[in-house]
Enzyme design. Structure first.
Site, short mmCIF file in Angstrom:
data_model
loop_
_atom_site.label_atom_id
_atom_site.label_comp_id
_atom_site.label_asym_id
_atom_site.label_seq_id
_atom_site.Cartn_x
_atom_site.Cartn_y
_atom_site.Cartn_z
N ARG A 103 0.84 -1.20 0.00
CA ARG A 103 0.00 0.00 0.00
C ARG A 103 0.87 1.24 0.00
NH1 ARG A 103 -4.19 1.56 4.83
NH2 ARG A 103 -2.23 1.86 5.93
N THR A 107 -1.03 7.62 -0.98
CA THR A 107 -2.31 7.53 -1.71
C THR A 107 -3.23 6.47 -1.14
OG1 THR A 107 -1.47 5.89 -3.28
CG2 THR A 107 -1.10 8.22 -3.81
N ASP A 203 0.66 -2.74 13.15
CA ASP A 203 1.02 -3.26 11.84
C ASP A 203 1.26 -4.76 11.95
OD1 ASP A 203 2.95 -4.14 9.67
OD2 ASP A 203 2.59 -2.08 9.02
N ASP A 206 4.74 -6.09 10.81
CA ASP A 206 5.82 -5.76 11.74
C ASP A 206 5.73 -6.61 13.00
OD1 ASP A 206 6.72 -3.88 9.98
OD2 ASP A 206 5.96 -2.15 11.08
#
Length: 212
Positions: A103, A107, A203, A206
Site C-alpha cells: 500500500r 495515496t 502493523d 511488523d
C-alpha cells in the site's frame, strides 16, 4: 458480498492477546496461526465437495471429498504469510499461490510487485489471506486480480476489519456476478487519519516479522 464476524470465545481470547502491545513476535505468530485455523473452519463451510463411497472394515459408507479443481489459497505478501500455515493445516490438499502487494502510504492505493499464480483460475474457489482489512484497496485489487484470471468465487480471511474497508469492497463489487465473502475475527471501530484500524493491533507484518 457477505461478511461473517466469527463469534466464538476462543477467537475472542486469541484476538485479545494479539491486540496486546506486550505480546512478542513469537507469541504473535503462534496465536495468529491458531486464530486463522479457527476462522478457516467457518470460511470453508461452503467449500465444494463431491460424493464418494469408501469401504470401511465393515461395509461401504457414503462420504465426500474436496471437488476438483482443489481450492487455491493466496496469501498477500508479506503479512499474509503469517496466516498460511494455519490455513493449510485445515486444507492440506489446497494449492497455494502468492500475491505481492504493497500500500502506498500517501495515496493508500495498492500496488502489485510480485505474482505466483496459475494463469487460468476457471472454476477455482480462492481463499485470500490478508490480516488487516483497512481501507479495502489492497484486498479489492487482489480479488480483481483473481477474478480476471477466472476465479469462481473468493473468500477473504482477515484477522480484523474496519467498517470503511467493508464498505469499500461492497461498493467496488456491487452488482457483480461472482460471490465474495469476508470472514474476520472482529469488525473494529474505524480507521484513523493514517489508514490504520482502531483499536486494531498495530502493523500485522511488523508484529509478525519485525520492522524492516
Amino acid at each position: 458480498m457477505e461478511t461473517l464476524v466469527v463469534d466464538h470465545p476462543l477467537v475472542a481470547h486469541k484476538l485479545t492477546t494479539l491486540r496486546d502491545v506486550r505480546t512478542d513476535s513469537p507469541t504473535f505468530r503462534r496465536l495468529a496461526d491458531e486464530l486463522v485455523t479457527l476462522l478457516a473452519y467457518e470460511a470453508t463451510r461452503d467449500v465444494r465437495v463431491t460424493d464418494v463411497t469408501v469401504d470401511t472394515p465393515l461395509t461401504p459408507a457414503h462420504g465426500v471429498r474436496l471437488a476438483r479443481p482443489v481450492p487455491l489459497v493466496v496469501p498477500i505478501l508479506r503479512a499474509g504469510l503469517g496466516m498460511l500455515d494455519g490455513m493449510t493445516r485445515l486444507l492440506p490438499t489446497a494449492e497455494v499461490g502468492f500475491l505481492g502487494m504493497i500500500r502506498d502510504e500517501s495515496t493508500l492505493k495498492a500496488q502489485t510487485y510480485a505474482t505466483r499464480l496459475p494463469e487460468d483460475l476457471s472454476g477455482r474457489q480462492c481463499y485470500v489471506l490478508d490480516p488487516m482489512l483497512a481501507t479495502g484497496g489492497t484486498l479489492a485489487a487482489a480479488i480483481d486480480f483473481l477474478f480476471d484470471r477466472g476465479a469462481r468465487d473468493v473468500t477473504a480471511i482477515c484477522l480484523l476489519a474496519a467498517p470503511e474497508g467493508i464498505a469499500y469492497l461492497d461498493e467496488a463489487f456491487r452488482g457483480g456476478d461472482r460471490p465474495i465473502r469476508v470472514v474476520t475475527a472482529a469488525l473494529d471501530e474505524r480507521l484513523n487519519e493514517n489508514g490504520y484500524i482502531v483499536p486494531g493491533l498495530g502493523d500485522a507484518g511488523d508484529r509478525l516479522y519485525g520492522v524492516v
